[in-house]
Scaffold this active site. Structure first.
Site, PDB file in Angstrom:
ATOM      1  N   CYS A 103      38.662  37.513  49.829  1.00 53.12           N
ATOM      2  CA  CYS A 103      38.048  38.854  49.842  1.00 53.12           C
ATOM      3  C   CYS A 103      37.298  39.122  51.144  1.00 53.12           C
ATOM      4  O   CYS A 103      36.811  40.241  51.357  1.00 53.12           O
ATOM      5  CB  CYS A 103      37.108  39.014  48.655  1.00 53.12           C
ATOM      6  SG  CYS A 103      37.878  38.605  47.098  1.00 53.12           S
ATOM      7  N   HIS A 352      37.122  47.635  45.099  1.00 47.66           N
ATOM      8  CA  HIS A 352      37.246  46.393  45.873  1.00 47.66           C
ATOM      9  C   HIS A 352      38.718  46.056  46.137  1.00 47.66           C
ATOM     10  O   HIS A 352      39.266  45.148  45.516  1.00 47.66           O
ATOM     11  CB  HIS A 352      36.525  45.277  45.100  1.00 47.66           C
ATOM     12  CG  HIS A 352      36.462  43.958  45.797  1.00 47.66           C
ATOM     13  ND1 HIS A 352      36.581  43.796  47.161  1.00 47.66           N
ATOM     14  CD2 HIS A 352      36.286  42.691  45.289  1.00 47.66           C
ATOM     15  CE1 HIS A 352      36.481  42.507  47.459  1.00 47.66           C
ATOM     16  NE2 HIS A 352      36.313  41.822  46.346  1.00 47.66           N
TER      17      HIS A 352
HETATM   18  N1  COA Z   1      34.028  48.965  36.368  1.00 43.35           N
HETATM   19  C1  COA Z   1      34.004  50.129  35.673  1.00 43.35           C
HETATM   20  N2  COA Z   1      35.041  50.547  34.908  1.00 43.35           N
HETATM   21  C2  COA Z   1      36.131  49.763  34.869  1.00 43.35           C
HETATM   22  C3  COA Z   1      36.230  48.553  35.578  1.00 43.35           C
HETATM   23  C4  COA Z   1      35.108  48.163  36.344  1.00 43.35           C
HETATM   24  N3  COA Z   1      35.136  47.020  37.015  1.00 43.35           N
HETATM   25  N4  COA Z   1      37.441  47.997  35.365  1.00 43.35           N
HETATM   26  C5  COA Z   1      38.082  48.835  34.541  1.00 43.35           C
HETATM   27  N5  COA Z   1      37.310  49.895  34.252  1.00 43.35           N
HETATM   28  C6  COA Z   1      37.622  50.997  33.349  1.00 43.35           C
HETATM   29  C7  COA Z   1      38.989  51.596  33.621  1.00 43.35           C
HETATM   30  O1  COA Z   1      38.899  52.704  34.482  1.00 43.35           O
HETATM   31  C8  COA Z   1      39.413  52.005  32.238  1.00 43.35           C
HETATM   32  O2  COA Z   1      38.775  53.229  31.906  1.00 43.35           O
HETATM   33  P1  COA Z   1      39.564  54.382  31.110  1.00 43.35           P
HETATM   34  O3  COA Z   1      39.954  53.747  29.806  1.00 43.35           O
HETATM   35  O4  COA Z   1      38.543  55.467  31.020  1.00 43.35           O
HETATM   36  O5  COA Z   1      40.741  54.701  31.977  1.00 43.35           O
HETATM   37  C9  COA Z   1      38.837  50.926  31.333  1.00 43.35           C
HETATM   38  O6  COA Z   1      37.703  50.419  32.042  1.00 43.35           O
HETATM   39  C10 COA Z   1      39.795  49.804  31.022  1.00 43.35           C
HETATM   40  O7  COA Z   1      40.446  49.444  32.225  1.00 43.35           O
HETATM   41  P2  COA Z   1      41.403  48.199  32.348  1.00 43.35           P
HETATM   42  O8  COA Z   1      42.101  48.312  33.672  1.00 43.35           O
HETATM   43  O9  COA Z   1      42.222  48.066  31.106  1.00 43.35           O
HETATM   44  O10 COA Z   1      40.368  47.016  32.412  1.00 43.35           O
HETATM   45  P3  COA Z   1      40.684  45.510  32.328  1.00 43.35           P
HETATM   46  O11 COA Z   1      40.025  45.009  31.098  1.00 43.35           O
HETATM   47  O12 COA Z   1      42.144  45.239  32.510  1.00 43.35           O
HETATM   48  O13 COA Z   1      39.958  44.954  33.634  1.00 43.35           O
HETATM   49  C11 COA Z   1      38.188  43.699  34.573  1.00 43.35           C
HETATM   50  C12 COA Z   1      38.576  44.887  33.703  1.00 43.35           C
HETATM   51  C13 COA Z   1      36.693  43.661  34.715  1.00 43.35           C
HETATM   52  C14 COA Z   1      38.658  42.388  33.942  1.00 43.35           C
HETATM   53  C15 COA Z   1      38.869  43.864  35.983  1.00 43.35           C
HETATM   54  O14 COA Z   1      38.392  45.049  36.577  1.00 43.35           O
HETATM   55  C16 COA Z   1      38.599  42.686  36.877  1.00 43.35           C
HETATM   56  O15 COA Z   1      39.275  41.672  36.813  1.00 43.35           O
HETATM   57  N6  COA Z   1      37.613  42.806  37.766  1.00 43.35           N
HETATM   58  C17 COA Z   1      37.271  41.712  38.696  1.00 43.35           C
HETATM   59  C18 COA Z   1      38.103  41.754  39.929  1.00 43.35           C
HETATM   60  C19 COA Z   1      37.852  40.547  40.774  1.00 43.35           C
HETATM   61  O16 COA Z   1      37.744  39.429  40.296  1.00 43.35           O
HETATM   62  N7  COA Z   1      37.796  40.721  42.087  1.00 43.35           N
HETATM   63  C20 COA Z   1      37.582  39.639  43.034  1.00 43.35           C
HETATM   64  C21 COA Z   1      36.158  39.316  43.076  1.00 43.35           C
HETATM   65  S1  COA Z   1      35.803  37.793  43.904  1.00 43.35           S
END
Ligand code: COA
Length: 404
Positions: A103, A352
């Site tokens: 990242c 991100h």
């Molecule tokens: N913040 C706010 N809202 C979020 C979100 C976040 N991080 N991630 C998803 N949403 C919202 C989506 O917009 C969606 O909303 P909607 O239903 O109104 O459209 C809902 O939450 C579900 O989204 P979805 O894509 O199904 O979520 P998910 O459960 O598949 O993924 C996480 C959620 C947190 C697991 C994913 O965002 C993730 O893995 N984040 C971390 C990324 C990461 O590790 N980056 C590297 C860092 S070192």
């Protein structure tokens, strides 16, 4: 001959080091961008930055592109040449190099471009950062991100990044009394800032209650403690400072640059609540700029998870170790606070796109220093800092910028 003399002066150090300026910035909207290809995104960010800078294509000496995992996200490697081609520069054969540090890939591109100008080899460089993460499903994106963790010690046992940062959060809570509410306060602040940023993925405010009660991901982190999966690109144009006036009056100088590394897995660290790579990178940058943490007017820090912002403000020396949660609670880091942090919305709300993040952070600092941050503009900043982390802290890059 003149260039040779400059190089000698640089290496022998008998004269002041060359200075580097940022003269152009460009960014795309961040989000789920189904209708835009990798090529479209980087060409959009790059052409905005070039137009903003006043340079022409033939002025460019080199390009550096940060991209973490385009091979797994879109099946495309060889990104340096692809970006030069997509930008219309293949016929002039500009050297184009991709950087990778998870990242922190974007931050590394900024630093490589900066060093190349400092060395006297290049005068004008374009830096890009890009990731298109949503073309694969959520599970696959998580697996790809986890390639930046240690495969043998972490990923193999199912420890993804939310889980690794959850361990850091639990330890921070145990050691320093940081609360789940402090984590929620980071999310609320960054969403409030993101709501004022037209390029952010989530332009909506959230409440403490929503953040505290969001679906659990890895305790204590819930959905609203996590940065999302994002498509997007950002670009900047850098120039030797003594040549910058030829192109523009909007000149922001880079006064410090630092980089550090650490063990890939968390368990090898002296203290999992401290990112020593950040401590090291920050020391380098402060020393070069001859400044102290208290001289910084605003910072974009790597809040891939809310706990990461709390650790970052400690590791960058803004507050003492263990006092990050309290600083957030006391609203020091809000837009009106004494040290605004993540005015763009941060990774949490702006999004991100991993390879783009380090460049996008610099774009935000430059906007703020130029007074162009619109609804989220802070009052009269002079010095800003950008902090970009790879993985759980095995790579860290810090840049400090100042209004000329
Ligand atoms: N913040 C706010 N809202 C979020 C979100 C976040 N991080 N991630 C998803 N949403 C919202 C989506 O917009 C969606 O909303 P909607 O239903 O109104 O459209 C809902 O939450 C579900 O989204 P979805 O894509 O199904 O979520 P998910 O459960 O598949 O993924 C996480 C959620 C947190 C697991 C994913 O965002 C993730 O893995 N984040 C971390 C990324 C990461 O590790 N980056 C590297 C860092 S070192």
């Amino acid at each position: 001959m003149e260039r040779m003399q400059k190089l000698l002066i640089f290496y022998i150090g008998s004269e002041k080091m060359r200075e580097v300026a940022i003269i152009g910035i460009g960014i795309t909207k961040f989000g789920e961008l189904w209708d835009k290809s990798f090529r479209h995104l980087i060409a959009e960010a790059g052409s905005k930055a070039i137009l903003d800078s006043g340079i022409g294509g033939t002025d460019i000496d080199a390009m550096y592109i940060g991209s973490m995992s385009s091979g797994r996200f879109i099946g495309q490697e060889h990104v340096g040449a692809l970006v030069a081609d997509a930008s219309g520069f293949s016929h002039i054969h500009i050297p184009a190099t991709r950087t990778e540090g998870a990242c922190a890939s974007g931050g590394l591109a900024v630093r490589e471009g900066y060093l190349s100008i400092l060395s006297g080899i290049n005068d004008v460089v374009v830096i890009g950062g890009i990731e298109k993460m949503n073309d694969v499903g959520g599970g696959s994106a998580t697996e790809t991100l986890a390639t930046a963790a240690d495969q043998e010690w972490e990923a193999f046992f199912g420890a993804t990044f939310p889980a690794l940062y959850a361990m850091i959060a639990n330890r921070h809570m145990h050691e320093y009394g940081t609360t789940k509410e402090n984590l929620a306060q980071v999310a609320v602040k960054n969403h409030a800032n993101g709501a004022k940023n037209p390029y952010a993925q989530y332009q909506r405010e959230i409440t403490i209650e929503q953040a505290m009660n969001a679906s659990p991901v890895a305790y204590p982190l819930g959905l609203l403690d996590c940065s999302p999966v994002t498509d997007g690109a950002a670009a900047i144009v850098m120039c030797a400072a003594d040549k910058a006036k030829k192109y523009t009056d909007k000149i922001i100088k880079i006064i410090g640059s630092g980089q550090g590394s650490d063990t890939l897995p968390l368990h090898g660290r002296r203290d999992i609540c401290t990112l020593d790579a950040t401590v090291h990178a920050a020391k380098m940058a402060y020393k070069q700029g001859n400044i102290k943490p208290s001289d910084i007017d605003l910072a974009e820090v790597h809040d891939c998870f809310t706990i990461a912002e709390i650790c970052a403000i400690e590791d960058l020396g803004f507050v003492k170790k263990g006092e990050g949660g309290k600083a957030v609670e006391e609203k020091i880091t809000t837009l009106n606070g004494t040290l605004p942090v993540n005015t763009s919305g941060g990774l949490k709300s702006k999004g991100h796109p991993v390879g783009a993040t380090g460049v996008a952070q610099v774009v935000e600092i430059v906007k703020q220093l130029r007074g162009e941050a619109e609804k989220r503009q802070i009052k009269d900043p002079k010095i800003g800092l950008a902090h970009n982390v790879g993985g759980s802290g095995a790579t860290s890059v810090v840049h400090i910028m100042e209004v000329e």
